[in-house]
Design a protein around this motif. Structure first.
Motif, PDB file in Angstrom:
ATOM      1  N   PHE A 133      43.823  65.328  44.440  1.00  0.00           N
ATOM      2  CA  PHE A 133      45.138  64.753  44.110  1.00  0.00           C
ATOM      3  C   PHE A 133      45.784  64.172  45.354  1.00  0.00           C
ATOM      4  N   TYR A 182      49.261  59.050  38.338  1.00  0.00           N
ATOM      5  CA  TYR A 182      48.194  58.724  37.390  1.00  0.00           C
ATOM      6  C   TYR A 182      47.140  59.798  37.288  1.00  0.00           C
ATOM      7  N   ASP A 183      46.516  59.791  36.106  1.00  0.00           N
ATOM      8  CA  ASP A 183      45.402  60.670  35.799  1.00  0.00           C
ATOM      9  C   ASP A 183      44.155  59.822  36.022  1.00  0.00           C
ATOM     10  N   HIS A 226      43.113  61.775  41.197  1.00  0.00           N
ATOM     11  CA  HIS A 226      44.452  61.668  40.607  1.00  0.00           C
ATOM     12  C   HIS A 226      45.513  61.416  41.673  1.00  0.00           C
ATOM     13  N   ALA A 227      46.685  61.002  41.224  1.00  0.00           N
ATOM     14  CA  ALA A 227      47.794  60.833  42.166  1.00  0.00           C
ATOM     15  C   ALA A 227      49.074  61.338  41.531  1.00  0.00           C
ATOM     16  N   ARG A 228      49.784  62.185  42.268  1.00  0.00           N
ATOM     17  CA  ARG A 228      51.112  62.598  41.807  1.00  0.00           C
ATOM     18  C   ARG A 228      52.161  61.621  42.328  1.00  0.00           C
ATOM     19  N   ALA A 256      51.675  61.587  33.353  1.00  0.00           N
ATOM     20  CA  ALA A 256      50.322  61.072  33.133  1.00  0.00           C
ATOM     21  C   ALA A 256      49.332  62.230  33.257  1.00  0.00           C
ATOM     22  N   ILE A 257      49.503  63.022  34.316  1.00  0.00           N
ATOM     23  CA  ILE A 257      48.615  64.162  34.571  1.00  0.00           C
ATOM     24  C   ILE A 257      48.960  65.295  33.604  1.00  0.00           C
TER      25      ILE A 257
END
Lengths: 260, 260
Positions: B236, B10-11, B56-58, A120-121
């Motif tokens: 992030f 998610y972005d 954002h989330a990795r 996604a990123i």
């Protein structure tokens, strides 16, 4: 009259490409507009590569002639202050009248980024390939590419180029975790050529076509198989090289080339 | 009834944040909608962190209860096939009923990315700081943060939390070329806390406030200076840690925490 060379970074996601087109935002259009706002002049802005929709550039090179007396450092700052966020001027400098960003270029380097894991990123900067890829086959293909070949088979239709021979200095694949990166350096590129090469090599690496077929495309212009063109988002114009001032006079022979 | 744990990338660029809100796209909303499409159930999707707009989330972690019999691997594939491109399900697994993505979390790690050189490519994933930054001062600030402190001064108003004490396990700055990266791990975070800490440290590093003032904020809840909150784009959520199954029973004490 001054001749000014710009080095430009851009995120191609929201552009129709480098070149001004009837509909849609172009990088060339945005920079020309910004130059007009600053100098009052409607300049002819020449880019080294006519990158396509979605294609990015870490160092696109462009030049334009102007009567403006604004020092280049101030010009760079002024441009960056009014340009949209997806374009950054990295440098601006005065260059000799003979410098032409496209015709003077000695070689260009592109990189193509692929991920085998959906992300996604950063998804606008990479192509997600969902097939199982044989990395060895990618490398075998890449080894065949360097040298002078007629690349018409890999190009997209639609440019008015007559000469399809490009001299590839380097072509190789690298792997970093889930990323696969293709790097190619040549004196010139045809329209869509890098994306065509990447698409065809992925076709080999996923078992859709034989490496012998790829070889025939490259050496015999075999065109009985429809080439897949990899999407623009994975492609980056990384570098444009020019003769340094210590080298002999810059080439000024037009090459009539359209870029990937 | 099954309890399913999702790990999600998610972005955050085009989201109002994790949590469902009256207007705008939320990550929680999109995933809930996708789960409903697949299972027909209107589940309660609990996220480990309520990340804010642009963040954002990795590896965000979430869980939900369901009566569906779909195996987790198929559920993951089905979700990825209908979710928008800016959300990717990294994994799905069945977990014990007692697992609660927020309350069971032992610690979370965030990273904040800063660039001192304006960039076009990747600009949605980094904060461009145009001030001259004293990196030594950033490091001096970070060294003060680990331990148990009341972080209310750095948080944003608007949550109903009563306890502002967080136990920071690690806080440090790293430098890579033109990038500066802040990494922080703690048992819990307050709403806007990481962005407040980063903003305040940048204020110290650019000479706007004294390190003594930062110290007073941290140790004495000094709040006479308006804190700058760094923008969401640079933040992030990197990791959420849980007790492994070999460890003692997962904690299930609600901590009532809202996240950065």
């Amino acid at each position: 009259m001054r001749n000014i060379k710009l080095v430009i970074e851009y995120d191609g996601t929201n552009f129709v490409g480098w070149q001004i087109q009837p509909n849609g935002r172009s990088v060339q259009g945005e920079i020309k507009k910004a130059i007009k706002e600053i100098t009052g002049e409607d300049v002819n802005l020449i880019g080294a590569s006519r990158t396509d929709a979605g294609v990015h550039a870490r160092s696109q090179v462009a030049n334009f002639k102007t009567n403006s007396k604004i020092p280049t450092e101030n010009l760079k700052k002024a441009l960056n202050s009014i340009l949209p966020d997806d374009i950054t001027i990295i440098s601006a400098e005065d260059v000799p009248q003979s410098f032409h960003s496209r015709y003077s270029a000695l070689e260009k380097t592109y990189k193509y980024f692929i991920t085998t894991k959906k992300v996604a990123i950063g998804r606008n900067y990479i192509w997600f390939v969902k097939y199982k890829i044989d990395f060895e086959k990618l490398q075998e293909c890449a080894k065949l590419i360097p040298g002078k070949h007629d690349f018409e088979v890999f190009a997209k239709k639609g440019s008015n180029v007559k000469n399809f021979v490009c001299d590839v200095k380097e072509a190789r694949w690298e792997r970093e975790d889930d990323k696969i990166i293709f790097k190619i350096t040549a004196d010139r590129f045809l329209y869509g050529m890098v994306r065509g090469l990447v698409g065809a090599m992925i076709d080999v690496a996923r078992g859709r076509i034989e490496i012998e077929t790829f070889k025939k495309m490259l050496f015999e212009k075999f065109n009985q198989i429809k080439i897949m063109h990899a999407p623009g988002c994975g492609l980056f114009l990384e570098e444009v090289k020019y003769a340094t001032s210590t080298q002999k006079e810059l080439s000024s022979t037009p090459q009539n080339v359209i870029d990937p």
